[in-house]
Design an enzyme around this catalytic site. Structure first.
Site, PDB file in Angstrom:
ATOM      1  N   ASP A  30       0.841  -1.197   0.000  1.00 12.93           N
ATOM      2  CA  ASP A  30       0.000   0.000   0.000  1.00 12.93           C
ATOM      3  C   ASP A  30       0.881   1.254   0.000  1.00 12.93           C
ATOM      4  O   ASP A  30       1.540   1.540   1.008  1.00 12.93           O
ATOM      5  CB  ASP A  30      -0.900  -0.032   1.248  1.00 12.93           C
ATOM      6  CG  ASP A  30      -2.033   0.968   1.152  1.00 12.93           C
ATOM      7  OD1 ASP A  30      -2.034   1.793   0.220  1.00 12.93           O
ATOM      8  OD2 ASP A  30      -2.919   0.933   2.022  1.00 12.93           O
ATOM      9  N   CYS A  66      -5.256   4.842  -3.872  1.00 15.27           N
ATOM     10  CA  CYS A  66      -5.544   3.450  -3.488  1.00 15.27           C
ATOM     11  C   CYS A  66      -6.759   2.836  -4.170  1.00 15.27           C
ATOM     12  O   CYS A  66      -6.644   1.863  -4.902  1.00 15.27           O
ATOM     13  CB  CYS A  66      -5.763   3.330  -1.996  1.00 15.27           C
ATOM     14  SG  CYS A  66      -4.467   4.021  -0.989  1.00 15.27           S
ATOM     15  N   ASP A 295      -0.004  -0.528  -4.920  1.00  9.23           N
ATOM     16  CA  ASP A 295      -1.182   0.098  -5.544  1.00  9.23           C
ATOM     17  C   ASP A 295      -0.907   1.488  -6.101  1.00  9.23           C
ATOM     18  O   ASP A 295      -1.651   1.978  -6.958  1.00  9.23           O
ATOM     19  CB  ASP A 295      -2.391   0.100  -4.588  1.00  9.23           C
ATOM     20  CG  ASP A 295      -2.134   0.858  -3.292  1.00  9.23           C
ATOM     21  OD1 ASP A 295      -1.003   1.339  -3.086  1.00  9.23           O
ATOM     22  OD2 ASP A 295      -3.076   0.965  -2.478  1.00  9.23           O
ATOM     23  N   ASN A 296       0.101   2.151  -5.603  1.00 10.69           N
ATOM     24  CA  ASN A 296       0.527   3.429  -6.196  1.00 10.69           C
ATOM     25  C   ASN A 296       1.869   3.799  -5.587  1.00 10.69           C
ATOM     26  O   ASN A 296       2.305   3.188  -4.604  1.00 10.69           O
ATOM     27  CB  ASN A 296      -0.494   4.559  -5.969  1.00 10.69           C
ATOM     28  CG  ASN A 296      -0.969   4.706  -4.549  1.00 10.69           C
ATOM     29  OD1 ASN A 296      -2.092   4.354  -4.211  1.00 10.69           O
ATOM     30  ND2 ASN A 296      -0.097   5.204  -3.672  1.00 10.69           N
TER      31      ASN A 296
END
Ligand SMILES: *[C@@H]1O[C@H](CO)[C@@H](O)[C@H](O)[C@H]1NC(C)=O
Ligand SMILES: *[C@@H]1O[C@H](CO)[C@@H](O)[C@H](O)[C@H]1NC(C)=O
Ligand SMILES: *[C@@H]1O[C@H](CO)[C@@H](O)[C@H](O)[C@H]1NC(C)=O
Ligand SMILES: *[C@@H]1O[C@H](CO)[C@@H](O)[C@H](O)[C@H]1NC(C)=O
Ligand SMILES: *[C@@H]1O[C@H](CO)[C@@H](O)[C@H](O)[C@H]1NC(C)=O
Ligand SMILES: *[C@@H]1O[C@H](CO)[C@@H](O)[C@H](O)[C@H]1NC(C)=O
Length: 500
Positions: A30, A66, A295-296
């Protein structure tokens, strides 16, 4: 009757002779960057996945935030097609529309094809909250479900254990995900292939390391590339907001965030080693794909910003992607351009299934190496305004509906605004490495970077570009923003001659 017997025994023979479908294990972190050294603490990931597999050096997300990014990962769809616009229920994050889409993820496909499927950790940010159906709801496609209710935290969380909410105060979430994963692996037999998604909270805010890792990186400070804490005047409105640069006394705080993120990742790195060992000791490793990604990305101090994602710069849109498995070359770097929407069709293909043409992504080609490639990739972001996150003491609090995350402790530097809404074409070919972004603000602000010449995006080149080039990117972007399906979304316009 005889015919039937012949038929079933032929079928059994086919099943026996067929190579068993591979197992697939995805580790989805995350907010882990790749540009600022976010992979540095991951020694086990490098050893057990990187050295035994391929590191993809041009991996991007469809959206640097997210919930939209996770929706893309699960469905293989661009944001404008899954319509999960932001992290709120009314922005599509675990809203009604998502519940329809959720029946068509890579997980439901593999589950329907006979895979045992396992999910543990953060799912979509609003999963399990009361207004989104509560933690009793188990998303379709998962035979074993341990979804985290709400956004990433490290302690004091509720996990939905197959629909039974279980609250925990003191158990460090990453370690729980590890334990659940190992249990699941130990229960697998050779007869059925399995899919696992392990989604730990690290290194998301509040960046809490496991107690055993606190202080390990005591002497580490934030990486300071040439774009660190510099004043900008050629970028969009939010980045021109004061203070720019940030006051010197804020830098130690950024250093602290940086090292806490690394420390919080160490438990993830240990989890990966333990999962690989469990696969190995159960004779499952050689027929298993392991996919490590995030996710990023993240920024810390670039262009005088504080720390967050939600921007179109490389720090925020690039993510780690490392894959090992039977068909993947070992100890190799691969620079083909990849988007996170490619993972769903890739996983389906690895499982022997045909990805539907409605997916916007395309399967990764594991045999492609140094051959001609070209890709225009779409990145979308829909800026947020959130009243409750703008401190009344901030000078611009009168406009709090249109701004987000402005706090006095960071000199009221805002992290988001409604008009921080943009779409970019990220264009990569052998000799091209460009970015063209357009903001939905009152200036129609446009930014362009030539990443080969300017990796830190110091100079917005939009005023130096030929009108034909700008026009072409503008057309391409408009087309990509309404594209549907792989055939339509991938390179929809021929390159103009002027691009070379
Ligand atoms: C978790 O909750 C307990 C009890 O309410 C509290 O004492 C503790 O400080 C909380 N821990 C964190 C990390 O928030
Ligand atoms: C394996 O599954 C069975 C039945 O679901 C369960 O009772 C057992 O605890 C599991 N074993 C492990 C090691 O997880
Ligand atoms: C940080 O600490 C580690 C371990 O104590 C040491 O090996 C390393 O050289 C130190 N680095 C710096 C920059 O002081
Ligand atoms: C999220 O998106 C929805 C729909 O576009 C919008 O109404 C809402 O204001 C957005 N949320 C935030 C916090 O900006
Ligand atoms: C962006 O939104 C903010 C907040 O409403 C506003 O003050 C500013 O003028 C806007 N800037 C542009 C370029 O649209
Ligand atoms: C922005 O673009 C829209 C059309 O997309 C146009 O109508 C408007 O005049 C433009 N505004 C500025 C300030 O260029």
């Amino acid at each position: 009757m005889l015919k039937y017997l012949l038929f079933t025994s032929a079928l059994a023979l086919v099943t026996v002779c067929q190579e068993k479908n591979p197992n697939i294990v995805v580790i989805l972190t995350d907010d882990q960057d790749v540009v600022l050294g976010g992979m540095n603490p991951m020694k086990n990931v490098k050893r057990f996945i990187g050295n035994e597999g391929t590191t993809f050096t041009n991996s991007f997300v469809t959206s640097p935030i997210c919930c939209p990014s996770r929706a893309s990962f699960l469905t293989g769809l661009h944001v404008h097609n899954h319509m999960t616009w932001n992290n709120s229920i009314n922005g599509g994050c675990y809203g009604q529309n998502w519940k329809k889409l959720e029946t068509r993820t890579f997980a439901t496909s593999l589950y329907n094809a006979g895979y045992n499927t396992f999910y543990a950790g953060k799912y979509l940010n609003q999963y399990g909250v009361p207004n989104a159906g509560g933690p009793e709801q188990v998303p379709p496609g998962w035979s074993e479900w341990h979804g985290l209710v709400g956004n990433s935290v490290y302690y004091n969380y509720t996990l939905s254990n197959n629909g039974v909410p279980t609250y925990s105060t003191e158990l460090y979430l990453t370690d729980i995900i590890r334990d659940l994963s190992i249990n699941f692996i130990e229960n697998q037999t050779e007869s059925r292939p399995f899919l696992m998604v392990l989604a730990p909270p690290a290194p998301h805010q509040p960046f809490t390391p496991a107690p055993r890792h606190q202080g390990v990186f005591n002497n580490v400070t934030a990486i300071k590339h040439p774009n660190f804490n510099i004043a900008v005047n050629d970028k969009h409105w939010l980045l021109r907001m004061p203070p720019s640069p940030l006051p010197a006394e804020m830098i130690p705080e950024l250093d602290k965030v940086y090292r806490s993120r690394w420390e919080s990742l160490l438990a993830v790195d240990e989890m990966v080693a333990d999962v690989v060992e469990a696969l190995d000791s159960n004779s499952l490793l050689s027929n298993t794909y392991l996919i490590f990604t995030s996710d990023n990305g993240y920024h810390i101090g670039q262009f005088s910003q504080v720390y967050d994602k939600r921007q179109p710069y490389e720090t925020d849109i690039r993510v780690p992607l490392i894959i090992r498995g039977p068909k993947v070359q070992k100890n190799t770097k691969n620079d083909q351009p990849i988007l996170n929407i490619d993972l769903a069709p890739t996983i389906m293909e690895l499982a022997g299934l045909l990805p539907p043409q409605s997916m916007d992504g395309r399967p990764i080609r594991f045999d492609a190496q140094n051959e001609e490639f070209e890709r225009n990739m779409l990145v979308e972001y829909y800026g947020e305004g959130r009243d409750g996150t703008v401190d009344p003491l901030c000078p611009w609090s009168y406009d709090s509906e249109n701004l987000a995350e402005c706090y006095p402790e960071y000199d009221c530097k805002c992290q988001d605004s409604r008009n921080n809404t943009f779409a970019c074409v990220r264009h990569i070919a052998r000799r091209i490495n460009k970015k063209f972004c357009r903001f939905a603000d009152s200036e129609n602000f446009t930014e362009m970077y030539d990443i080969n010449n300017d990796p830190y995006e110091l100079t917005n080149t939009i005023d130096q570009e030929l009108p034909a080039v700008k026009h072409w990117y503008q057309l391409l972007l408009a087309q990509m923003l309404t594209c549907k399906g792989y055939r339509n979304c991938d390179n929809p316009l021929e390159n103009p001659k002027v691009l070379g």
